[in-house]
Scaffold this motif. Structure first.
Motif, PDB file in Angstrom:
ATOM      1  N   HIS A  56     -32.568 120.455 101.899  1.00 31.04           N
ATOM      2  CA  HIS A  56     -31.092 119.586 101.156  1.00 31.04           C
ATOM      3  C   HIS A  56     -31.134 117.932 101.389  1.00 31.04           C
ATOM      4  O   HIS A  56     -31.168 117.573 102.402  1.00 31.04           O
ATOM      5  CB  HIS A  56     -29.546 120.062 100.955  1.00 31.04           C
ATOM      6  N   ARG A  57     -31.500 117.018 100.164  1.00 31.65           N
ATOM      7  CA  ARG A  57     -31.107 115.498 100.054  1.00 31.65           C
ATOM      8  C   ARG A  57     -29.620 115.858 100.133  1.00 31.65           C
ATOM      9  O   ARG A  57     -29.058 116.214  99.490  1.00 31.65           O
ATOM     10  CB  ARG A  57     -32.025 114.872  98.928  1.00 31.65           C
ATOM     11  N   ALA A  58     -29.344 114.440 100.833  1.00 30.78           N
ATOM     12  CA  ALA A  58     -27.856 114.217 101.421  1.00 30.78           C
ATOM     13  C   ALA A  58     -27.373 113.129 101.410  1.00 30.78           C
ATOM     14  O   ALA A  58     -28.101 112.334 101.958  1.00 30.78           O
ATOM     15  CB  ALA A  58     -27.612 115.257 102.698  1.00 30.78           C
ATOM     16  N   ARG A  59     -26.111 112.452 100.908  1.00 30.22           N
ATOM     17  CA  ARG A  59     -25.676 111.518 101.973  1.00 30.22           C
ATOM     18  C   ARG A  59     -24.839 111.340 102.754  1.00 30.22           C
ATOM     19  O   ARG A  59     -24.507 112.947 103.125  1.00 30.22           O
ATOM     20  CB  ARG A  59     -24.874 110.815 101.144  1.00 30.22           C
ATOM     21  N   VAL A  60     -23.927 110.193 103.871  1.00 28.37           N
ATOM     22  CA  VAL A  60     -23.795 111.094 105.172  1.00 28.37           C
ATOM     23  C   VAL A  60     -22.670 109.865 105.225  1.00 28.37           C
ATOM     24  O   VAL A  60     -22.647 108.724 105.018  1.00 28.37           O
ATOM     25  CB  VAL A  60     -24.711 110.549 106.183  1.00 28.37           C
ATOM     26  N   ILE A  61     -21.542 110.525 105.280  1.00 31.92           N
ATOM     27  CA  ILE A  61     -20.709 109.475 105.799  1.00 31.92           C
ATOM     28  C   ILE A  61     -20.179 109.157 107.069  1.00 31.92           C
ATOM     29  O   ILE A  61     -20.319 110.747 108.335  1.00 31.92           O
ATOM     30  CB  ILE A  61     -19.036 110.158 105.838  1.00 31.92           C
ATOM     31  N   ALA A  62     -20.670 108.073 108.219  1.00 23.69           N
ATOM     32  CA  ALA A  62     -21.098 108.662 109.698  1.00 23.69           C
ATOM     33  C   ALA A  62     -19.654 107.581 110.667  1.00 23.69           C
ATOM     34  O   ALA A  62     -19.149 107.110 109.871  1.00 23.69           O
ATOM     35  CB  ALA A  62     -22.397 107.716 109.627  1.00 23.69           C
ATOM     36  N   ARG A  63     -19.359 108.413 111.759  1.00 20.69           N
ATOM     37  CA  ARG A  63     -18.279 107.298 112.863  1.00 20.69           C
ATOM     38  C   ARG A  63     -18.635 107.098 114.304  1.00 20.69           C
ATOM     39  O   ARG A  63     -19.764 108.533 114.483  1.00 20.69           O
ATOM     40  CB  ARG A  63     -17.174 108.136 112.836  1.00 20.69           C
ATOM     41  N   ASP A  64     -19.446 105.823 113.888  1.00 18.29           N
ATOM     42  CA  ASP A  64     -19.769 106.224 115.336  1.00 18.29           C
ATOM     43  C   ASP A  64     -18.984 105.412 116.717  1.00 18.29           C
ATOM     44  O   ASP A  64     -17.599 104.948 116.746  1.00 18.29           O
ATOM     45  CB  ASP A  64     -21.142 104.553 115.812  1.00 18.29           C
ATOM     46  N   GLY A  65     -19.133 106.290 117.901  1.00 18.53           N
ATOM     47  CA  GLY A  65     -18.465 106.036 118.775  1.00 18.53           C
ATOM     48  C   GLY A  65     -19.083 106.446 120.223  1.00 18.53           C
ATOM     49  O   GLY A  65     -19.527 107.854 119.827  1.00 18.53           O
TER      50      GLY A  65
END
Length: 75
Positions: free
Chosen positions: A4-13
């Protein structure tokens, strides 16, 4: 994610990125993953984890749901 194609909500650390994957159409939650964003990020003790490279997926989980016309049983 699982075809499935997806959008991503991301958090770096700390050399990692936590991603929440959301379906492009419908907005359904598809899963989560932890991606390595720099070579040799720190391990749990803060020491470099030399076996990990940028782009590696450290963890992933796929969520699934089914819509039915039958309500769940009640106790």
């Amino acid at each position: 994610m699982d075809g499935h194609r997806a959008r991503v909500i991301a958090r770096d650390g700390d050399g990692y990125r936590d991603d929440l994957l959301i379906a492009e159409t419908g907005g359904q939650f598809l899963g989560t993953r932890i991606a390595v964003i720099k070579d040799g990020p720190p391990d749990i003790n803060g020491k470099p984890e030399r076996s990990l490279r940028a782009g590696d997926i450290l963890y992933s989980a796929i969520a699934g749901a089914t819509i039915t016309s039958t309500p769940p049983p009640t106790n």
